[in-house]
Design an enzyme around this catalytic site. Structure first.
Site, PDB file in Angstrom:
ATOM      1  N   CYS A  65      -5.985 -18.665   7.829  1.00  0.00           N
ATOM      2  CA  CYS A  65      -5.255 -17.547   7.221  1.00  0.00           C
ATOM      3  C   CYS A  65      -4.790 -17.881   5.806  1.00  0.00           C
ATOM      4  CB  CYS A  65      -4.053 -17.223   8.102  1.00  0.00           C
ATOM      5  SG  CYS A  65      -2.879 -16.099   7.316  1.00  0.00           S
ATOM      6  N   TYR A 190      -9.063  -7.746   1.869  1.00  0.00           N
ATOM      7  CA  TYR A 190      -8.844  -7.093   3.179  1.00  0.00           C
ATOM      8  C   TYR A 190      -9.042  -5.583   3.064  1.00  0.00           C
ATOM      9  CZ  TYR A 190      -7.093 -11.430   5.189  1.00  0.00           C
ATOM     10  OH  TYR A 190      -6.999 -12.705   5.662  1.00  0.00           O
TER      11      TYR A 190
END
Ligand SMILES: N[C@@H](CCC(=O)N[C@@H](CS)C(=O)NCC(=O)O)C(=O)O
Length: 331
Positions: A65, A190
């Site tokens: 992440c 994203y």
């Protein structure tokens, strides 16, 4: 979409995208501060009961992440390894959300899922179960789960090794850069990857590559992003977390394929330079990065096949030491 609703795990709660097909990221919920930690300008933290004591706090992260990566990088660059413990969740995320496993056990409670930590902190919690989590072992609660705040407080609340990634004189400018790169770059990949419509995808890609072109220009004659570019700061931490993942996952899996980072001379040199900064390479785990992205988003990669490329080498010469500036050196 999987999340906690009133402390119960639900797999049908909410979509990633809003009605116009745009990716919608939730606001982080736990926003307490370590006492003495400095916030971004205009957001002064109140004093808190969370004293920056060695051995009291734990970071739950995933190596995959980028947001968790910010916290891991600051912890390492500031030499806080003995003061703040860290553990990893399993890189793949399925229906049950972030999981612990035999390879990546929960060292504090032996839980199976990260969501159990959230429910301990708030039995009625409603929201997504995200990393990073800064956990207080003494009060057994979450201090904060917002990486932009965790990275600032880890830099300023603890003494560490004397390296400062958020020096007072540059804070305003660092805040501006961190903000400026968030929407088009850090979150932009994203927005492209999770876009629900062609238009939302193309808008995200346009913003992303406009921003990359801009920073490619800035990095032509300065080594780092803030000030006159002579020192590594939190702005670089935030930028690097996206750039190091770009060619392996965002380019292909999130369709950010107008160009690869290794095709930009300055951004590529900069990415290698940061990678080779003492301490940073050990925070990067490309195997976990690729397994997470290709393996976790069944809606965009249903067969979960992990792309093999590209063949790029973060350890080859970066050529950036001709520019003014030194990597951070512990005092
Ligand atoms: N605003 C948060 C975002 C953290 C975040 O979205 N982390 C992702 C991993 S890259 C996550 O845990 N997602 C799980 C989910 O959304 O269910 C931060 O910067 O800390």
């Amino acid at each position: 979409m999987n999340m906690l609703v009133d402390g119960e795990w639900r797999t049908d709660a909410r979509e990633y995208t809003d009605a116009s097909g745009e990716f919608d990221r939730q606001e982080s919920r736990f926003r307490d501060w370590l006492d003495g930690g400095v916030a971004a300008a205009g957001e002064p933290p109140e004093s808190s009961e969370f004293a920056p004591e060695s051995g009291r706090y734990h970071l739950y992260i995933c190596r995959a992440c980028p947001w968790a990566h910010r916290a891991a990088m600051v912890r390492r660059l500031r030499g806080l390894q003995d003061e703040i413990s860290i553990s990893l969740v399993q890189p793949e995320r399925y229906d049950q959300g972030w999981e612990f496993s035999d390879d990546h056990p929960d060292p504090l409670y032996g839980y199976d899922y990260l969501r159990e930590v959230y429910v301990d902190a708030d039995p009625e919690y409603t929201g997504r179960v995200t990393v990073p989590v800064l956990w207080d072992e003494q009060e057994e609660t979450i201090v904060n789960n917002e990486s932009s705040e965790i990275m600032r407080m880890l830099d300023t609340a603890f003494d560490g090794n004397g390296v400062s990634l958020y020096p007072e004189a540059l804070r305003g400018e660092i805040d501006e850069i961190v903000d400026a790169i968030y929407e088009p770059i850090n979150n932009g990949v994203y927005r492209a990857g999770f876009a629900g419509t062609q238009a939302a995808y193309e808008a995200a890609v346009d913003d992303l590559f406009d921003a990359l072109d801009h920073w490619e220009g800035v990095l032509a004659d300065q080594r780092y992003l803030a000030g006159d570019g002579d020192r590594l700061t939190l702005a670089d931490v935030a930028m690097f977390a996206t750039l190091v993942r770009f060619d392996h996952v965002y380019h292909t899996h999130f369709k950010c394929n107008r160009r690869a980072i290794h095709e930009y001379p300055n951004l590529w040199g900069y990415t290698k330079d940061l990678y080779q900064t003492p301490g940073i390479a050990e925070t990067v785990n490309m195997d976990q990065i690729t397994r997470h992205y290709y393996g976790s988003h069944a809606d965009i990669n249903p067969k979960r096949i992990v792309a093999v490329g590209p063949e790029i080498d973060f350890t080859e010469p970066h050529g950036r030491d001709e520019l003014a500036g030194e990597p951070p050196l512990p005092q």
